[in-house]
Design an enzyme around this catalytic site. Structure first.
Site, short mmCIF file in Angstrom:
data_model
loop_
_atom_site.label_atom_id
_atom_site.label_comp_id
_atom_site.label_asym_id
_atom_site.label_seq_id
_atom_site.Cartn_x
_atom_site.Cartn_y
_atom_site.Cartn_z
N GLY A 230 32.08 50.67 44.79
CA GLY A 230 31.66 49.26 44.75
C GLY A 230 32.43 48.45 45.78
O GLY A 230 33.64 48.28 45.68
N PHE B 141 41.33 39.61 37.64
CA PHE B 141 41.29 38.19 37.25
C PHE B 141 41.11 37.26 38.44
O PHE B 141 41.24 36.05 38.30
CB PHE B 141 42.56 37.82 36.49
CG PHE B 141 42.68 38.53 35.16
CD1 PHE B 141 41.98 38.07 34.05
CD2 PHE B 141 43.48 39.66 35.02
CE1 PHE B 141 42.07 38.72 32.83
CE2 PHE B 141 43.58 40.32 33.81
CZ PHE B 141 42.87 39.85 32.70
N CYS C 81 30.03 35.72 36.53
CA CYS C 81 30.72 36.31 35.38
C CYS C 81 30.78 35.50 34.10
O CYS C 81 30.60 36.05 33.03
CB CYS C 81 32.12 36.73 35.80
SG CYS C 81 32.05 38.03 37.04
P1 NAD Z 1 29.06 42.96 43.36
O1 NAD Z 1 27.65 43.00 42.93
O2 NAD Z 1 29.49 42.00 44.41
O3 NAD Z 1 29.52 44.42 43.82
C1 NAD Z 1 29.27 45.58 43.09
C2 NAD Z 1 28.92 46.68 44.08
O4 NAD Z 1 28.87 47.93 43.40
C3 NAD Z 1 27.54 46.50 44.74
O5 NAD Z 1 27.70 46.40 46.15
C4 NAD Z 1 26.77 47.77 44.35
O6 NAD Z 1 25.91 48.24 45.35
C5 NAD Z 1 27.90 48.75 44.10
N1 NAD Z 1 27.55 49.93 43.30
C6 NAD Z 1 26.76 50.01 42.20
N2 NAD Z 1 26.71 51.28 41.75
C7 NAD Z 1 27.49 52.02 42.59
C8 NAD Z 1 27.83 53.41 42.66
N3 NAD Z 1 27.38 54.28 41.76
N4 NAD Z 1 28.63 53.81 43.66
C9 NAD Z 1 29.10 52.94 44.59
N5 NAD Z 1 28.81 51.62 44.57
C10 NAD Z 1 28.02 51.17 43.58
O7 NAD Z 1 29.90 42.68 42.02
P2 NAD Z 1 31.35 42.02 41.92
O8 NAD Z 1 31.23 40.54 41.93
O9 NAD Z 1 32.25 42.69 42.90
O10 NAD Z 1 31.76 42.44 40.44
C11 NAD Z 1 32.05 43.77 40.12
C12 NAD Z 1 32.65 43.81 38.74
O11 NAD Z 1 33.87 43.05 38.73
C13 NAD Z 1 31.80 43.19 37.64
O12 NAD Z 1 31.99 43.91 36.46
C14 NAD Z 1 32.35 41.80 37.49
O13 NAD Z 1 32.16 41.28 36.19
C15 NAD Z 1 33.83 42.02 37.74
N6 NAD Z 1 34.56 40.86 38.26
C16 NAD Z 1 34.01 40.08 39.23
C17 NAD Z 1 34.75 39.02 39.76
C18 NAD Z 1 34.18 38.12 40.81
O14 NAD Z 1 34.82 37.11 41.13
N7 NAD Z 1 33.04 38.41 41.39
C19 NAD Z 1 36.06 38.81 39.32
C20 NAD Z 1 36.60 39.66 38.35
C21 NAD Z 1 35.84 40.69 37.84
C1 UGA Z 2 36.22 33.26 37.15
C2 UGA Z 2 37.65 33.30 36.62
O1 UGA Z 2 38.32 32.09 37.01
C3 UGA Z 2 38.40 34.50 37.16
O2 UGA Z 2 39.70 34.57 36.58
C4 UGA Z 2 37.61 35.77 36.83
O3 UGA Z 2 38.26 36.90 37.37
C5 UGA Z 2 36.21 35.65 37.40
O4 UGA Z 2 35.56 34.47 36.85
C6 UGA Z 2 35.32 36.80 37.04
O5 UGA Z 2 35.56 37.51 36.09
O6 UGA Z 2 34.35 36.89 37.77
P1 UGA Z 2 35.07 32.52 39.43
O7 UGA Z 2 33.82 32.56 38.62
O8 UGA Z 2 35.08 33.23 40.72
O9 UGA Z 2 36.29 33.08 38.57
O10 UGA Z 2 35.45 31.00 39.74
P2 UGA Z 2 36.08 29.82 38.85
O11 UGA Z 2 37.07 29.11 39.66
O12 UGA Z 2 36.53 30.29 37.53
O13 UGA Z 2 34.84 28.86 38.64
C7 UGA Z 2 33.75 29.21 37.81
C8 UGA Z 2 32.82 28.03 37.69
O14 UGA Z 2 33.40 26.99 36.90
C9 UGA Z 2 32.46 27.39 39.03
O15 UGA Z 2 31.10 27.05 39.05
C10 UGA Z 2 33.33 26.16 39.08
O16 UGA Z 2 32.80 25.13 39.88
C11 UGA Z 2 33.36 25.77 37.62
N1 UGA Z 2 34.55 24.97 37.27
C12 UGA Z 2 35.78 25.52 37.33
C13 UGA Z 2 34.39 23.65 36.91
O17 UGA Z 2 33.25 23.12 36.85
N2 UGA Z 2 35.50 22.92 36.58
C14 UGA Z 2 36.74 23.44 36.63
O18 UGA Z 2 37.71 22.70 36.31
C15 UGA Z 2 36.89 24.77 37.01
#
Ligand code: NAD
Ligand code: UGA
Length: 475
Positions: A14, A175, A285
């Protein structure tokens, strides 16, 4: 610190918003470890390998510099999944886990098909002993499912043995927040590791110790770690819904949400961060993780707990709906044919990500009412908006389909040209310093500014003849 086996080769499945930046930082901080990031999406890998660093698939402040330092040295982006799995002694699973669209649990449960396929690939191609790390956000007990797939045999117990392959499974949720991912990865509040195999835990701790103090690394059992990630997001989202609900009350009563946030946030027990009212939380998320939590609570018969958390999502949808409705009301009850400048489409500042952005539902509502949207976002491109709105940009439409239209603009000035209203949806820095006198000269009178982030200079805008509505401001 430990006798744990030293990790020499990491593979990450990923290359998305988590896999890309997270592995880039590990590579940067651990030059002795080879880090290979793989993805089934060949285009994405191509973008990660683009010589022009502004074309990386993820925009994050500071990311380009890290990629420049490591890519081609100990950081590689590749489509060769099987080969890189076989080389690795530690594999991170960072694949997507969106809400299920159909079947059992549709609309609430996480779709684990990418976790399932990743686990099967690892089971087939790993060699020797491999530590498998859950980086994706997962429902509690997923480690058990992964373990069973890796075992390929539900009967065997503690040691997982299949063709002399052995596996240890750890949970290490991420996180980071988008827009501050690099800072969050370099200086996290904590790193959480859940697991049963102490040697494997120590191997992962050893990696983080290259840049993080030991007292910031928490270790728990697998289930606490998996659940803590969902709960952290639920608590954060709950704060946003709470403050947004209070913003609406401020607007009715003459109070100001900024003053209220300051007043309550100075209480250390409440804390000052994450108290900004806005158009509703977006991002990939919060919604999916709370829905997942709701599903899990219902599964365990905790129906009241499930409905408590569901309310956090309901208030969020209500918030974006009330914003689109009040815009129509303030513009004399009709916005048909009226030009509205949309400033910001990303779900928050400093990212190109639009997943679940409140801009999508608000723009759709405005289009539904017949508005002509002139959209500007410094990092989101037109193709993305076209996909999100499921509507082609106006120039690309046939003239007989031009009932509702939108167009991409390349600056605040272009977007505001001839507009009846400006709607700020993302808190990009440049929107804080707009010259309202110049902008008001471009707009059609009477004109409005709707500031859903309360970032614009309200006094300047109103003294330039613009009517101003700012979120949570009832004064
Ligand atoms: P994303 O969609 O940006 O990336 C996931 C990638 O995994 C995609 O590019 C997809 O093609 C790839 N993929 C799927 N199956 C695969 C396989 N079998 N082998 C190799 N690649 C594969 O998603 P993301 O935002 O990076 O989130 C990934 C995970 O992390 C989710 O569970 C999400 O909840 C968690 N997470 C996201 C954030 C965030 O800020 N985006 C923060 C913390 C946790
Ligand atoms: C959030 C969490 O903050 C991360 O810790 C976590 O890892 C991540 O989700 C995840 O699991 O994907 P993210 O969604 O990237 O991160 O961004 P945030 O800063 O949390 O903002 C989320 C949403 O809430 C945004 O739309 C932002 O504009 C809104 N927000 C945030 C508000 O409206 N008010 C605030 O005070 C803070």
């Amino acid at each position: 610190m430990s006798q744990a086996p030293k990790i020499k080769n990491i593979c990450c499945l990923g290359a998305g918003y988590v896999g890309g930046p997270t592995m880039a930082i590990i590579a940067d901080k651990c030059p002795h470890i080879q880090v290979n990031v793989v993805d089934i999406d060949h285009k994405k890998i191509e973008s990660w390998n683009n010589a022009d660093l502004s074309k990386l698939p993820v925009f994050e402040p500071g990311l380009e510099e890290v990629i420049k330092r490591c890519r081609g040295k100990n950081l590689k982006f590749s489509i060769k999944i099987q080969e890189n799995i076989a080389l690795a002694d530690m594999i991170f699973i960072s694949v997507n886990t969106p809400t299920k669209k159909k079947g059992i649990g549709a609309g609430e449960a996480s779709d684990l098909k990418w976790i399932d396929s990743s686990s099967r690939l690892i089971a087939e191609h790993a060699k020797g002993h491999t530590i498998v790390v859950e980086k994706s956000t997962l429902p509690i007990k997923t480690a058990q499912t992964i373990k069973e797939i890796l075992e390929g045999n539900e009967e065997s117990n503690n040691t997982i043995i299949q063709n002399k392959k052995t596996f240890s499974i750890l949970s290490n949720p991420e996180f980071l927040a988008e827009g501050s991912a690099i800072d969050d990865l370099v200086s996290p509040d904590r790193v959480l590791i859940g697991g049963e195999d102490q040697q494997a835990i120590n191997s992962l701790i050893d990696i983080y110790l290259n840049w993080i103090e030991r007292n910031k690394i928490l270790t728990t059992n697998l289930w606490s770690s998996e659940l803590s990630k969902l709960i952290a997001n639920a608590f954060l989202a709950q704060r946003v819904s709470s403050i947004n609900s209070v913003a609406a009350l401020c607007e009715k009563t003459g109070a100001n949400i900024k003053e209220v946030s300051l007043a309550i946030g100075t209480d250390k027990r409440i804390g000052s961060r994450f108290l900004n009212a806005g158009p509703g939380f977006g991002g990939s998320c919060f919604k999916k993780d709370i829905l997942n939590l709701v599903y899990i609570c219902n599964h365990y018969g905790l129906y009241d707990v499930a409905s408590y958390w569901k309310k956090v999502i309901e208030i969020n949808s209500w918030q974006s709906k009330r914003i689109s409705e009040l815009i129509t009301r303030k513009l004399f009850g009709t916005i048909t044919g009226k030009k509205i400048a949309i400033l910001g489409f990303a779900f928050k500042a400093n990212t190109n990500d639009t997943r679940e952005s409140p801009a999508i539902s608000i723009c759709n509502d405005l289009l539904e009412e017949g508005a002509v949207l002139q959209i500007y976002d410094p990092k989101v491109d037109a193709n993305q908006i076209e996909n999100d709105l499921n509507l082609k940009e106006s120039e690309k439409q046939k003239s007989n389909q031009k009932e509702c239209t939108w167009s991409m603009q390349s600056s605040v000035y272009e977007a505001s040209n001839g507009a009846d209203a400006i709607l700020i949806l993302t808190e990009w820095e440049e929107f804080k310093n707009i010259n309202w006198q110049e902008i008001s000269n471009l707009m059609r009178s009477p004109c409005w500014l709707f500031d859903t982030r309360a970032i614009a200079n309200k006094l300047d805008a109103s003294s330039s003849g613009i009517n101003v509505w700012s979120i949570g401001d009832g004064t």
